[in-house]
Design an enzyme around this catalytic site. Structure first.
Site, short mmCIF file in Angstrom:
data_model
loop_
_atom_site.label_atom_id
_atom_site.label_comp_id
_atom_site.label_asym_id
_atom_site.label_seq_id
_atom_site.Cartn_x
_atom_site.Cartn_y
_atom_site.Cartn_z
N CYS A 162 7.40 19.94 -39.34
CA CYS A 162 7.65 18.51 -39.49
C CYS A 162 8.43 18.20 -40.77
O CYS A 162 9.06 17.14 -40.86
CB CYS A 162 6.33 17.74 -39.51
SG CYS A 162 5.32 17.96 -38.04
N ASP A 171 1.46 23.61 -29.72
CA ASP A 171 2.51 23.00 -28.89
C ASP A 171 2.66 23.64 -27.52
O ASP A 171 3.44 23.17 -26.70
CB ASP A 171 3.86 23.06 -29.62
CG ASP A 171 3.88 22.23 -30.89
OD1 ASP A 171 2.90 21.50 -31.13
OD2 ASP A 171 4.86 22.32 -31.64
#
Length: 460
Positions: A47, A292
């Site tokens: 991120c 994910d």
């Protein structure tokens, strides 16, 4: 007493959180832990890559929470640049290839954690493999992009896609002094918002000097004779580019799991139970998955979703590691909370959009209000737009979107808690939130929206 072996596939958030938590509960004399990672790094913040590219974070290593050496000191056998190529469920073993040497070997396991993450969507179109076209998913990708920027022949960038990654990378490239065009196939940027809220982001992007081209599909990438990108092509135009960033989104990296016969959901992610154990008889109760590469339960819609966020991945890892280590933990689901920014414009959402609610058959009322981040008379008060969805008849909160300046994004956490608790908008109006003029109006913007939504439900 025999020593069990835990094998972890994937060395980032979910995988290494699982390994670390399992190690806290069981020492090397009880549990051997082997972690395979095909890249050069472990436990890093994907991120943070746009902020590294944009210069807000100056050092790559600032994005690394724990190095391979630190994991090894804690008794975890981390094997970098090693890619698992096959899972043999019947034999309880994995085949791995040492990428730098080209050698392959099998490693047996008693317990297996699949944390293979997600991969950037790379459209199948002419020229997409030209030099200078980048997806951004890990630190190697970020370094490759920075290397391209350092030697680029010009200062023109095209970002394909206007979701979180696309918008954040567009801002990063502007900070690097690039002329930026964003090509977006949606009607407005940030498809995680309803279009009326995405329009606010549209204005902010244009305010930064970014050219936004909506309702447009990229059909090809054109390269120079030496193979470097020179333009992005759509049906109607050609946009010159010295660098291209793909921000179209990601898909679960589940090729290994699919080949092994493990169950995948509608979005291509692995399906697990509440303990993050992979479902189905083939997994035999010895295989866990997180991060994910999995699908999770949406607590608002009741359906499975794929949401690629580091917050979830770290929680998955904690749950998996606790269960592998002999404890007990569950991951009940998510409400879909996410925040981002474009320069000083903060963007937040949680719960369902209008089209999400319609898709699952929910009838709803939607309201939008304008308010300020602080008391209107207090210096620095800035505008804020809040959109709220409530279920018709019951008044149950379904979703909230917020766009505004300082103090806007984290207000979505109020709504995230209310969604998790199953509150109605009328119940929200009585929430005892903190107030002082430097922080909020007397009626916080979220509560103003809740009052309006509650009145609309009653009137209906």
């Amino acid at each position: 007493m025999s020593i069990e072996r835990l094998v972890v596939i994937g060395g980032d958030a979910a995988g290494m959180s699982a390994a670390s938590q399992a190690r806290r509960l069981k020492g090397p004399g009880e549990l051997e832990i082997v972690a395979f990672e095909r890249g050069h790094f472990t436990s890093f913040s994907a991120c943070g890559i746009p902020y590294w590219v944009g210069g807000d974070v100056t050092e790559r290593d600032d994005l690394i929470a724990r190095t391979p050496e630190e994991h090894r000191e804690r008794g975890i056998d981390v094997r970098l640049r090693t890619e698992v190529t096959e899972i043999d469920l019947a034999g309880r073993r994995v085949r791995a290839r040492a990428l730098d040497r080209g050698t392959e070997s099998w490693t047996s396991y008693d317990k297996l954690v699949i944390a293979t993450g997600a991969r950037p969507i790379r459209p199948d179109m002419p020229g997409v493999d030209a030099r200078g076209v980048h997806g951004v998913q890990n630190l190697d990708d970020g370094q490759a992009l920075l290397d391209t920027l350092a030697r680029a022949r010009g200062k023109r960038a095209v970002v394909v896609g206007a979701g979180y990654i696309g918008v954040e990378m567009a801002e990063a490239l502007i900070k690097r002094g690039y002329e930026v065009t964003v090509v977006n196939r949606g009607s407005e940027p940030m498809s995680t918002l309803d279009p009326d809220m995405g329009r606010l982001v549209h204005r902010a992007l244009e305010g930064l000097g970014i050219t936004l081209v909506n309702d447009t599909e990229v059909t090809a990438v054109r390269a120079t004779q030496d193979g470097h990108v020179r333009a992005v092509v759509t049906e109607d135009a050609e946009y010159p580019a010295d660098v291209v960033v793909l921000g179209i989104g990601v898909r679960p990296e589940t090729g290994l799991a699919k080949a092994a016969g493990l169950p995948l959901g509608a979005h291509g992610g692995l399906l697990t139970d509440l303990a993050m154990r992979v479902r189905g008889p083939l997994a035999d109760g010895t295989v866990w998955a997180g991060g994910d590469c999995v699908e999770v339960l949406d607590l608002v819609s009741g359906q499975e979703r794929h949401i690629a966020l580091g917050t979830h991945a770290n929680k998955h890892g904690q749950v998996i590691g606790t269960n592998v280590g002999g404890g007990y933990a569950t991951f009940p689901g998510v409400v879909g909370t996410a925040v981002s920014k474009v320069c000083d414009l903060e963007i937040a959402r949680t719960g369902l959009r209008e089209k999400d609610a319609r898709r699952v058959g929910l009838q709803f009322e939607a309201v939008t209000i304008e308010s300020t981040s602080r008391a209107g008379y207090y210096p620095g008060a800035s505008p804020m737009t809040v959109k709220m969805l409530a279920e018709r008849r019951t008044g149950r909160l379904l979703g909230v979107q917020i766009v505004g300046r300082e103090g806007a994004a984290k207000r979505v956490d109020i709504a995230a808690v209310a969604l998790t608790a199953g509150m109605t908008v009328e119940q929200m109006t009585a929430l005892d939130l903190g107030y002082a003029p430097p922080f909020s109006p007397v009626w916080d913007p979220v509560l103003v929206a809740a009052r309006k939504a509650s009145a609309k439900v009653r009137d209906r």
